[in-house]
Motif scaffolding. Structure first.
Motif, PDB file in Angstrom:
ATOM      1  N   ASN A  59       0.834  -1.200   0.000  1.00 42.23           N
ATOM      2  CA  ASN A  59       0.000   0.000   0.000  1.00 42.23           C
ATOM      3  C   ASN A  59       0.874   1.256   0.000  1.00 42.23           C
ATOM      4  OD1 ASN A  59      -1.934   2.021   0.522  1.00 42.23           O
ATOM      5  ND2 ASN A  59      -3.150   0.648   1.778  1.00 42.23           N
ATOM      6  N   PRO A  60       0.643   2.200  -0.896  1.00 39.43           N
ATOM      7  CA  PRO A  60       1.444   3.433  -0.884  1.00 39.43           C
ATOM      8  C   PRO A  60       1.196   4.304   0.346  1.00 39.43           C
ATOM      9  CG  PRO A  60      -0.290   3.558  -2.541  1.00 39.43           C
ATOM     10  CD  PRO A  60      -0.287   2.150  -2.046  1.00 39.43           C
ATOM     11  N   LEU A  61       0.101   4.058   1.059  1.00 42.09           N
ATOM     12  CA  LEU A  61      -0.235   4.844   2.251  1.00 42.09           C
ATOM     13  C   LEU A  61      -0.205   3.961   3.492  1.00 42.09           C
ATOM     14  CD1 LEU A  61      -3.298   6.840   0.840  1.00 42.09           C
ATOM     15  CD2 LEU A  61      -0.893   7.550   0.894  1.00 42.09           C
ATOM     16  N   ASN A  62       0.189   4.540   4.620  1.00 41.52           N
ATOM     17  CA  ASN A  62       0.136   3.784   5.871  1.00 41.52           C
ATOM     18  C   ASN A  62      -1.255   3.898   6.493  1.00 41.52           C
ATOM     19  OD1 ASN A  62      -0.017   6.309   7.203  1.00 41.52           O
ATOM     20  ND2 ASN A  62       2.214   6.393   7.473  1.00 41.52           N
ATOM     21  N   TRP A  64      -2.410   5.608   8.757  1.00 40.57           N
ATOM     22  CA  TRP A  64      -2.843   6.966   9.122  1.00 40.57           C
ATOM     23  C   TRP A  64      -3.028   7.868   7.907  1.00 40.57           C
ATOM     24  CZ3 TRP A  64       1.312   4.498  11.620  1.00 40.57           C
ATOM     25  CH2 TRP A  64       0.989   3.982  12.877  1.00 40.57           C
ATOM     26  N   GLY A  65      -2.871   7.286   6.705  1.00 37.37           N
ATOM     27  CA  GLY A  65      -3.074   8.052   5.488  1.00 37.37           C
ATOM     28  C   GLY A  65      -1.846   8.782   4.992  1.00 37.37           C
ATOM     29  N   GLY A  66      -0.717   8.602   5.656  1.00 36.84           N
ATOM     30  CA  GLY A  66       0.527   9.227   5.207  1.00 36.84           C
ATOM     31  C   GLY A  66       1.299   8.310   4.282  1.00 36.84           C
ATOM     32  N   ALA A  67       2.457   8.784   3.817  1.00 37.50           N
ATOM     33  CA  ALA A  67       3.290   7.983   2.915  1.00 37.50           C
ATOM     34  C   ALA A  67       3.816   6.754   3.652  1.00 37.50           C
ATOM     35  CB  ALA A  67       4.442   8.824   2.394  1.00 37.50           C
ATOM     36  N   ASN A  68       3.704   5.596   3.015  1.00 38.16           N
ATOM     37  CA  ASN A  68       4.195   4.341   3.577  1.00 38.16           C
ATOM     38  C   ASN A  68       5.685   4.202   3.239  1.00 38.16           C
ATOM     39  OD1 ASN A  68       4.759   1.720   4.297  1.00 38.16           O
ATOM     40  ND2 ASN A  68       3.117   0.786   3.117  1.00 38.16           N
ATOM     41  N   THR A  72       7.737   3.621  -0.347  1.00 38.28           N
ATOM     42  CA  THR A  72       8.698   4.619  -0.822  1.00 38.28           C
ATOM     43  C   THR A  72      10.087   4.024  -0.999  1.00 38.28           C
ATOM     44  OG1 THR A  72       7.460   6.369   0.299  1.00 38.28           O
ATOM     45  CG2 THR A  72       9.731   6.864  -0.317  1.00 38.28           C
ATOM     46  N   TYR A 101      -8.440   0.506  -5.277  1.00 34.07           N
ATOM     47  CA  TYR A 101      -7.161   0.115  -4.672  1.00 34.07           C
ATOM     48  C   TYR A 101      -6.295  -0.484  -5.768  1.00 34.07           C
ATOM     49  CZ  TYR A 101      -3.735  -1.827  -1.461  1.00 34.07           C
ATOM     50  OH  TYR A 101      -2.564  -2.108  -0.803  1.00 34.07           O
TER      51      TYR A 101
END
Length: 334
Positions: A59-62, A64-68, A72, A101
């Motif tokens: 998933n590109p996001l963690n 909490w909705g931030g960058a994973n 990256t 997704y």
């Protein structure tokens, strides 16, 4: 307190089951780590070249909705691998089981933002699990050798799967930046994933989807003699009319040394060509200048050759020369 015979048997059975699970987990993890020991690399500079790399999705996001950072770091490592010339193509394999997704598209877009050309990225939308990604790399995309890209623990499991499926693979580990609690949680998750992998291998588990074979194109298929079937009239004010059928015996010959000859009924254009991934350029072209009835076609074919930037091979016997905007300039057949 007296324990009944039934209770004793239950306790002993649970104890035996627990010992079996622990033993199986130890076996799975020791086996995976042993197999990966000499094939897992930490630095791009030291890893051998493979034509194709397999970038495993996340998933590109963690949460909490931030960058994973896992995503990256995998992207950064894959881009470094490509730009170092250690891979010619990257399969981006991930989950796209629901409309909103889409791991492969996120990986493709991020790689392109890091300078990896789109034509060097191969999309695999059915990489639902690591097993699916690895098996599909061989069965769908025809890869007998691979460079796998992920974090170290994940790479080790993927390497084990690759060997079990007859793939000669190495792996490059992406950096892992996480706190102690996160590392512990992920380690436990990976141990369980390795147990599941062993059970999948024992039971012959297959990917959710295989589908038709998709060969990753390579420039080695280019050399040979190609017959021009259609070409674009770049001098026409109405390009929407499409390609013009060749009305003569026009051939394009490409040899293994990077030399080309475009032959018409009365003249020949010759020069050099270069290929890199799916790019194709014709250079230093010179032409004979004999007068003939089909000069109209010759001038247009020369223009098409000069504007060629890419190519694709829809089949083993069909070659398309493309402009930088993917417009078909010449259609050829063997």
């Amino acid at each position: 307190m007296k324990v009944s015979g039934l209770a004793k048997r239950i306790i002993l059975s649970l104890g035996a089951l627990t010992l079996c699970v622990v033993a199986f987990t130890l076996y799975a993890n020791i086996s995976v780590e042993h197999k990966a020991k000499s094939r897992l690399y930490s630095y791009v500079e030291s890893i051998p070249h493979n034509r194709v790399a397999l970038l495993l999705g996340t998933n590109p996001l963690n949460r909490w909705g931030g960058a994973n950072s896992y995503f990256t770091n995998r992207i950064n490592t894959a881009a470094k691998l490509y730009h170092a010339g250690k891979a010619d193509y990257i399969i981006v394999s991930g989950d796209n089981h629901v409309k909103h997704y889409d791991e492969p598209s996120a990986m493709r877009d991020s790689l392109m933002a890091h300078g990896v050309p789109e034509e060097s990225i191969v999309m695999d939308y059915a990489g639902f699990r690591t097993l699916d990604s690895v098996v599909r790399a061989k069965e769908v995309f025809g890869c007998d050798t691979l460079t796998i890209i992920s974090q170290a623990d994940h790479c080790a499991r993927a390497l084990y799967l690759a060997e079990a499926n007859g793939i000669e693979a190495v792996a490059i580990e992406a950096p892992l930046r996480a706190g102690r609690w996160v590392r512990t949680r992920l380690a436990v998750r990976e141990w369980l994933a390795r147990d599941k992998m062993m059970l999948d291998l024992l039971t012959g588990k297959q990917p959710h989807f295989l589908g038709e074979r998709i060969e990753i194109q390579t420039a080695t298929a280019l050399p040979g003699k190609w017959k021009v079937k259609e070409y674009a009239d770049l001098f026409s004010s109405d390009m929407a009319k499409g390609l013009v059928a060749a009305d003569g015996n026009y051939t394009l010959r490409l040899d293994n040394t990077g030399t080309f000859w475009l032959t018409t009924d009365c003249n020949t254009v010759s020069g050099e060509y270069t290929t890199d991934s799916r790019r194709l350029k014709f250079l230093n072209a010179i032409s004979t200048e004999m007068a003939c009835d089909r000069e109209f076609a010759e001038h247009r074919l020369k223009a098409c050759i000069s504007q060629t930037e890419k190519y694709d091979l829809p089949t083993d016997s069909t070659l398309r020369l493309l402009s930088s905007r993917n417009t078909v300039l010449i259609l050829l057949e063997k």
